[in-house]
Design a protein around this motif. Structure first.
Motif, PDB file in Angstrom:
ATOM      1  N   GLY A 269      56.901  -8.156  -9.810  1.00  0.00           N
ATOM      2  CA  GLY A 269      56.492  -6.929  -9.126  1.00  0.00           C
ATOM      3  C   GLY A 269      54.984  -6.761  -9.199  1.00  0.00           C
ATOM      4  N   ASN A 270      54.519  -5.501  -9.315  1.00  0.00           N
ATOM      5  CA  ASN A 270      53.085  -5.202  -9.381  1.00  0.00           C
ATOM      6  C   ASN A 270      52.641  -5.209 -10.845  1.00  0.00           C
ATOM      7  OD1 ASN A 270      53.142  -4.838  -6.609  1.00  0.00           O
ATOM      8  ND2 ASN A 270      53.421  -2.626  -6.747  1.00  0.00           N
ATOM      9  N   VAL A 271      51.728  -6.128 -11.158  1.00  0.00           N
ATOM     10  CA  VAL A 271      51.266  -6.290 -12.539  1.00  0.00           C
ATOM     11  C   VAL A 271      49.835  -5.788 -12.634  1.00  0.00           C
ATOM     12  CG1 VAL A 271      50.813  -7.918 -14.406  1.00  0.00           C
ATOM     13  CG2 VAL A 271      52.770  -8.281 -12.877  1.00  0.00           C
ATOM     14  N   THR A 272      49.606  -4.816 -13.513  1.00  0.00           N
ATOM     15  CA  THR A 272      48.261  -4.310 -13.766  1.00  0.00           C
ATOM     16  C   THR A 272      47.741  -4.920 -15.052  1.00  0.00           C
ATOM     17  OG1 THR A 272      48.779  -2.209 -12.681  1.00  0.00           O
ATOM     18  CG2 THR A 272      46.860  -2.241 -14.128  1.00  0.00           C
ATOM     19  N   LEU A 273      46.492  -5.445 -14.976  1.00  0.00           N
ATOM     20  CA  LEU A 273      45.872  -6.122 -16.112  1.00  0.00           C
ATOM     21  C   LEU A 273      44.649  -5.357 -16.583  1.00  0.00           C
ATOM     22  CD1 LEU A 273      45.911  -9.778 -14.681  1.00  0.00           C
ATOM     23  CD2 LEU A 273      47.547  -8.790 -16.294  1.00  0.00           C
ATOM     24  N   ASN A 274      44.408  -5.376 -17.878  1.00  0.00           N
ATOM     25  CA  ASN A 274      43.161  -4.882 -18.435  1.00  0.00           C
ATOM     26  C   ASN A 274      42.133  -6.009 -18.397  1.00  0.00           C
ATOM     27  OD1 ASN A 274      44.175  -2.309 -19.113  1.00  0.00           O
ATOM     28  ND2 ASN A 274      44.947  -3.064 -21.071  1.00  0.00           N
ATOM     29  N   LEU A 275      40.963  -5.752 -17.790  1.00  0.00           N
ATOM     30  CA  LEU A 275      39.881  -6.725 -17.778  1.00  0.00           C
ATOM     31  C   LEU A 275      38.994  -6.465 -18.984  1.00  0.00           C
ATOM     32  CD1 LEU A 275      38.967  -6.709 -13.972  1.00  0.00           C
ATOM     33  CD2 LEU A 275      40.463  -8.292 -15.202  1.00  0.00           C
TER      34      LEU A 275
END
Length: 401
Positions: A269-275
């Motif tokens: 699905g939609n994966v949000t990552l911390n940069l």
């Protein structure tokens, strides 16, 4: 003088010599002694032959008298042996065939993730010795963590009946498969994502039919598979900063490569990552509609870098980036923040990915080049207009020369 050994020979002391001379006497005695031994041998052979004939006659008489007893004994033996053979030997042979058969996994899919269910697909095969045809009843295959034992399955997959001959492909797809034990399921996902190799354990019982014969069979396999190895080989292929935010409020876009070294396909699905730079979170990026197939997966990412936070912590960032900067690169890390499928948080994916940090390095020149190119292509940016005018003047002056 009589030899001590000759004393025990039958007929030795008989007077059989008729010669007058000593030499003739010895010769005649030797010849007659040979005849005596020959006669004795014939008599012994005749006695043996007679005993053998008598034994055969006795055996025939015994058989004629007691044949019914032997028949009853044979029937009783077969009545005992055959059930034992069919109830013990045949199942043991069938189970041995199953135990010696590999269960190769050619592919598997975890799709349509929901908080308590998934769609699960498995492609495997079973091989039986040549010449055999075995029909199996439907089978419920339980997947479990071998360290905790098969009594705690995290998934159960139903396999249909199969006619096995040689190597038989087995493909099963099961929608809305209930996650029976979420913690064990998460443990298996962690093992698959974090390790180079992991073990998929499966167990199930069915009945095998060999013609009219049938036997209970238990399939119990521990299959070692390639893992994702922390997505080893992760890279950011391109990245650029946007001077002005786009319609979604993002000021950072790029493409990344997500390697999948396993045979599993995951719908995330939609994966949000911390940069991140070290322990500092510089912003966030999202990868939409991630379908992680085996091999390298090229995905688009976009997000928001907190420029103000970057400037406030520029000294710490530069200090951390010292080695990378000396090579003309910037080191970027990404860790999981959230995983949402159809608007719903998928907790088991988040527990796996949120503890995973992916690190790569990006060329500074490449980032600057992509950023400048983006500005030149941005018709709404005043900085873009200035750059286009500037490059135009450079182009015209070079042409005049």
């Amino acid at each position: 003088m009589m030899n001590k050994k000759d004393y025990f020979v039958v007929g030795f002391n008989r007077n059989i010599s008729t010669s007058s001379s000593k030499g003739d006497e010895n010769l005649a005695g030797s010849s007659q002694w040979s005849e005596i031994k020959h006669d004795e041998a014939i008599k012994t052979e005749e006695k043996a032959t007679g005993r053998a004939k008598k034994a055969r006659l006795d055996l025939k008489k015994h058989w004629k008298r007691f044949w019914c007893c032997y028949l009853v004994a044979t029937v009783i033996f077969l009545a005992i042996f055959l059930p034992v053979f069919f109830l013990v030997a045949i199942p043991a042979i069938g189970q041995r065939i199953v135990d010696d058969t590999d269960l190769p996994i050619y592919g598997a899919e975890i799709l349509d993730p929901k908080p308590d269910t998934i769609s699960f697909a498995l492609h495997t095969s079973l091989k039986v010795p040549g010449g055999l045809r075995i029909h199996t009843d439907p089978l419920d295959l339980s997947l479990f963590d071998k360290d905790s034992g098969p009594t705690e399955p995290y998934l159960s997959v139903s396999l249909p009946a199969y006619n096995l001959k040689g190597t038989t492909d087995m493909i099963v797809t099961q929608n809305n498969t209930k996650i029976l034990n979420k913690s064990k399921f998460i443990d298996t996902l962690i093992s698959a994502v974090y390790n180079k190799r992991f073990t998929l354990s499966a167990k199930g019982s069915t009945v095998g039919h060999l013609g009219k014969l049938k036997a209970p069979l238990t399939l119990h396999k521990n299959v070692e598979l390639e893992g994702l190895d922390k997505l080893r080989g992760f890279s950011i292929e391109s990245a650029k900063l946007l001077i002005s935010k786009d319609d979604d409020g993002d000021n950072f876009v790029g493409t990344a490569i997500l390697p999948n070294h396993s045979v599993f396909t995951f719908a995330l699905g939609n994966v949000t990552l911390n940069l991140k730079s070290g322990d500092l979170v510089l912003g966030q990026a999202m990868i939409q509609n991630v379908l992680l197939r085996p091999g390298d997966n090229k995905v688009s990412l976009k997000g928001l870098l907190d420029i103000g936070f970057v400037l406030e912590n520029i000294e710490n960032i530069m200090d951390y980036q010292k080695e990378a900067l000396s090579n003309g690169e910037i080191e970027l890390s990404a860790s999981g923040n959230s995983t949402i499928y159809n608007g719903v948080h998928i907790e088991y994916y988040e527990k796996v990915l949120n503890n995973l940090t992916l690190t790569t390095r990006v060329s500074i020149l490449a980032v600057l080049g992509d950023t400048l190119q983006g500005l030149l292509n941005d018709s709404n940016s005043s900085i873009g207009d200035a750059l286009r005018n500037f490059t135009g003047k450079i182009g015209n002056s070079s042409l005049l020369k």
